[in-house]
Motif scaffolding. Structure first.
Motif, short mmCIF file in Angstrom:
data_model
loop_
_atom_site.label_atom_id
_atom_site.label_comp_id
_atom_site.label_asym_id
_atom_site.label_seq_id
_atom_site.Cartn_x
_atom_site.Cartn_y
_atom_site.Cartn_z
N LEU A 54 -16.61 12.91 44.25
CA LEU A 54 -16.63 13.51 45.59
C LEU A 54 -16.52 12.42 46.65
O LEU A 54 -15.78 12.56 47.63
N GLN B 298 -20.05 13.57 39.40
CA GLN B 298 -19.64 14.46 40.48
C GLN B 298 -19.76 13.77 41.83
O GLN B 298 -18.91 13.90 42.70
N ARG B 299 -20.85 13.00 42.02
CA ARG B 299 -21.07 12.31 43.28
C ARG B 299 -19.97 11.27 43.52
O ARG B 299 -19.43 11.17 44.62
N LEU C 236 -12.20 16.40 40.50
CA LEU C 236 -13.54 16.81 40.94
C LEU C 236 -13.85 18.24 40.50
O LEU C 236 -14.98 18.56 40.10
N TRP C 237 -12.84 19.09 40.55
CA TRP C 237 -13.05 20.49 40.16
C TRP C 237 -13.54 20.58 38.72
O TRP C 237 -14.51 21.28 38.43
N LYS D 118 -17.13 18.97 38.24
CA LYS D 118 -18.22 19.82 38.71
C LYS D 118 -18.42 21.01 37.77
O LYS D 118 -19.55 21.34 37.42
N ARG D 119 -17.31 21.64 37.35
CA ARG D 119 -17.43 22.83 36.52
C ARG D 119 -17.93 22.50 35.12
O ARG D 119 -18.56 23.32 34.47
N GLN E 190 -20.22 20.54 34.27
CA GLN E 190 -21.68 20.54 34.26
C GLN E 190 -22.24 21.95 34.23
O GLN E 190 -23.37 22.16 33.81
N GLN E 191 -21.44 22.91 34.71
CA GLN E 191 -21.94 24.28 34.78
C GLN E 191 -21.56 25.09 33.56
O GLN E 191 -21.88 26.27 33.47
#
Lengths: 117, 529
Positions: free
Chosen positions: B195, B191-192, B370-371, B374-375, B377-378
């Motif tokens: 981004l 993610q880093r 990126l979307w 990030k998602r 991981q959630q």
């Protein structure tokens, strides 16, 4: 030729500005700099960018020159930012070579213009 | 969408970017290609020759028109510059009695059989293969395809407005915009790194992105915001007549008179413009004593795209009038149009435009990826993501690999489709969208990592093999272009290799991708087990 000088000067300017940031000093230079040196680098980098602007305007006129300078600084910043993670040790020599080449190109241009007169 | 300004802007940025990102990526990539529109057209019309200067071109064009349409109401000649190898001519027949007088604007005889393409050097008609050429990518990026032109422009305009929203909200939400100016760390957690990549491609070329989006909207502003015109003018025709005064209609006198040589007229125009270039020449009532020649200035001579015209007598060649100087507001609009088009850019600046525009494509692509990063991981269960996530992931793969593959497919079709085929130019375009759709469908049937690797690899091959396909199917190849000194076509093929290499590099990275799982994620998974 002047166009290339502007690009190289912009690259050197950004390299100096980057080296003035403590965040990047370890990567670029292998050591931390004193705050005085950082300040000098910041001024020097800014001066390179201003000089690049002046050069662009002198060569291409105010309108085309400012558009060209804006383009050149974007490309220079992108080039530097892609260089740092992969070959950070090249950044400082690249910055110095950039400034030197820009100066040489400028001199060559002046000499040619003078002799062509 | 609550909390501080930064949080609201983050929400707005995410949604305006995500919902419109796939079409915006296509618009951005085709727009990027448009900076080399004449070169793409030349590549797609290998039957045409090399660029020639306008002095040569005008002689051939006039000779052709004098033989083909000596009694036309008007001739229209679009001269080449150093990037085009053809002169495009059109003619309008005399209006029959009872027909309305000619309307302003419109396309003259073009498209109704009263036009021709001539070789710039010889003036002979050329019959290039039926293709839209680079014109297609240019038109697509602001009016899309498969929808009526007006709707396409509305849609593209809406997408561009959301692009502007994404840019402004992105800048506001980027708290560390100066601290992270040079920060790109590809070896950190996914993610880093993504981004960072998104920030870098967006911020470092921000002047370009903001300019291109805003000026793009400005070029069609009369359509998107018609109310000032409606409030101040009877109708839009009155507005355009005020902005671009037509001058009186030239009336045929009936007295025949020989036309003054045009090269001298163009030379005079160029001198009047201190070395400027003529672009479009319109001859009204050729061969008549009242005929006039209107010479419009090349839109790349200044930042402003509209640079006025000079009107000469068609018989004596003397300067009759100049177009009026536009006012400040009009000039501002024309400069914005000119900045967007970049027609004034000499090769070095043109490449800068191209690279910044590619950075814009990378900005959109990294944002879309990126979307999902990030998602992911959630996700409560990474092996079974919810529908929205799967949809975004498939569309990401299908679009980011599919649009470049599609554009390459159009060029493949240009080389491979039979020359006499019906609707050939339409089928070249279908090839692009069929390929894009196929990539999306392929992504639906493969796990994400394989889908990325395979689609990107396919796109890379499709782009990189184009010079070889060209050499195998036409007279034009990298080597033959070099022998003839046609450096634009040499650079074109080399750029195709380079772009193919770039996409291939992305495919390679995708194949090697082994995401670093953060310690927090490991703990969560263990707790769940």
């Amino acid at each position: 030729m002047i166009g290339l000088s502007v690009l190289l000067l912009a690259f050197s300017g950004f390299t100096a500005l980057c080296a003035a940031m403590t965040k990047h000093q370890l990567d670029l230079l292998g050591r931390r700099l004193s705050s005085r040196t950082s300040l000098q680098l910041r001024w020097g980098g800014g001066a390179c960018l201003v000089a690049a602007f002046a050069l662009a305007i002198a060569d291409r006129g105010a309108a085309f020159g400012s558009v060209y300078w804006t383009g050149a600084i974007m490309i220079a910043a992108l080039a530097l930012t892609l260089l740092i993670p992969y070959r950070p040790q090249w950044a400082r020599p690249a910055g110095l070579v950039g400034a030197g080449s820009a100066a040489m190109l400028l001199c060559a241009h002046i000499v040619l213009a003078w002799s062509g007169r | 969408m609550n909390g501080s300004l930064r949080q609201s802007m983050a929400w707005l940025h995410t949604w305006s970017g995500l919902l419109f990102g796939w079409v915006l990526f296509a618009m951005f990539l085709t727009g990027t290609a448009s900076y080399f529109r004449p070169e793409i057209t030349r590549w797609m019309e290998p039957e045409t020759g090399q660029p020639a200067n306008y002095e040569t071109a005008i002689t051939g064009a006039v000779a052709f028109l004098q033989q083909k349409a000596p009694n036309a109401a008007s001739w229209n000649i679009t001269l080449p510059d150093e990037r085009q190898s053809v002169v495009r001519v059109a003619w309008r027949p005399e209006a029959k009695p009872g027909e309305p007088p000619r309307q302003r604007g419109g396309r003259g005889g073009r498209g109704r059989g009263m036009d021709a393409t001539l070789d710039a050097a010889t003036g002979q008609p050329v019959q290039p293969r039926e293709t839209r050429g680079g014109e297609f990518f240019y038109r697509f990026h602001f009016q899309l395809h498969y929808v009526p032109v007006l709707y396409g422009r509305w849609l593209a305009g809406a997408f561009a407005m959301f692009m502007l929203v994404a840019i402004v909200s992105g800048v506001i939400t980027h708290k560390r915009i100066f601290k992270d100016f040079f920060t790109f760390r590809p070896s950190k957690a996914a993610q880093r790194s993504w981004l960072d990549a998104h920030n870098v491609t967006a911020v470092l070329a921000l002047p370009f992105h903001a300019m291109i989006t805003y000026t793009g909207l400005v070029t069609l502003m009369n359509m998107y915001m018609p109310w000032p015109v409606m409030a101040n003018y009877q109708d839009s025709q009155a507005y355009f007549d005020t902005l671009f005064p037509a001058g009186d209609e030239v009336k045929r006198s009936g007295v025949a008179a020989a036309m003054t040589p045009l090269p001298a007229v163009l030379e005079h125009a160029s001198q009047t413009w201190s070395g400027g270039r003529p672009w479009i020449v319109t001859v009204n009532k050729p061969g008549d004593a009242n005929s006039t020649i209107e010479v419009s200035r090349h839109s790349g001579d200044k930042l402003s795209y509209r640079n006025g015209s000079l009107t000469y007598s068609g018989v004596t060649g003397e300067l009759l009038s100049k177009s009026p100087e536009p006012g400040a507001a009009s000039t501002t609009g024309s400069v914005m149009y000119g900045l967007h088009m970049g027609r004034f850019a000499e090769p070095l600046l043109r490449w800068i435009y191209f690279l910044c525009s590619l950075a814009g494509c990378a900005m959109v692509a990294t944002g879309l990826v990126l979307w999902t990063v990030k998602r992911r991981q959630q996700l409560p269960d990474p092996a079974r993501p919810h529908l929205g996530f799967r949809l975004v992931e498939k569309l990401n793969i299908g679009t980011i690999a599919g649009v470049p593959a599609g554009m390459a497919a159009m060029l493949w079709a240009n080389r491979l489709l039979p020359l006499g085929m019906a609707n050939r130019s339409q089928w070249e375009i279908h090839a692009m969208f069929i390929t894009w759709l196929a990539m999306i469908l392929y992504a639906c049937f493969r796990p994400a990592k394989q889908a990325w690797t395979e689609t990107l690899a396919a796109a890379a091959l499709m782009v990189a093999l184009l010079p070889l396909v060209s050499a195998a199917t036409t007279q034009r190849s990298l080597l033959s272009a070099a022998q003839q000194g046609d450096w634009a076509m040499v650079a074109f093929d080399l750029t195709l290799f380079a772009l193919g290499g770039l996409i291939g590099f992305c495919a390679w990275k995708a194949a090697r991708y082994a995401p670093r799982v953060s310690a927090k994620r490991v703990r969560l998974t263990e707790e769940a087990a």
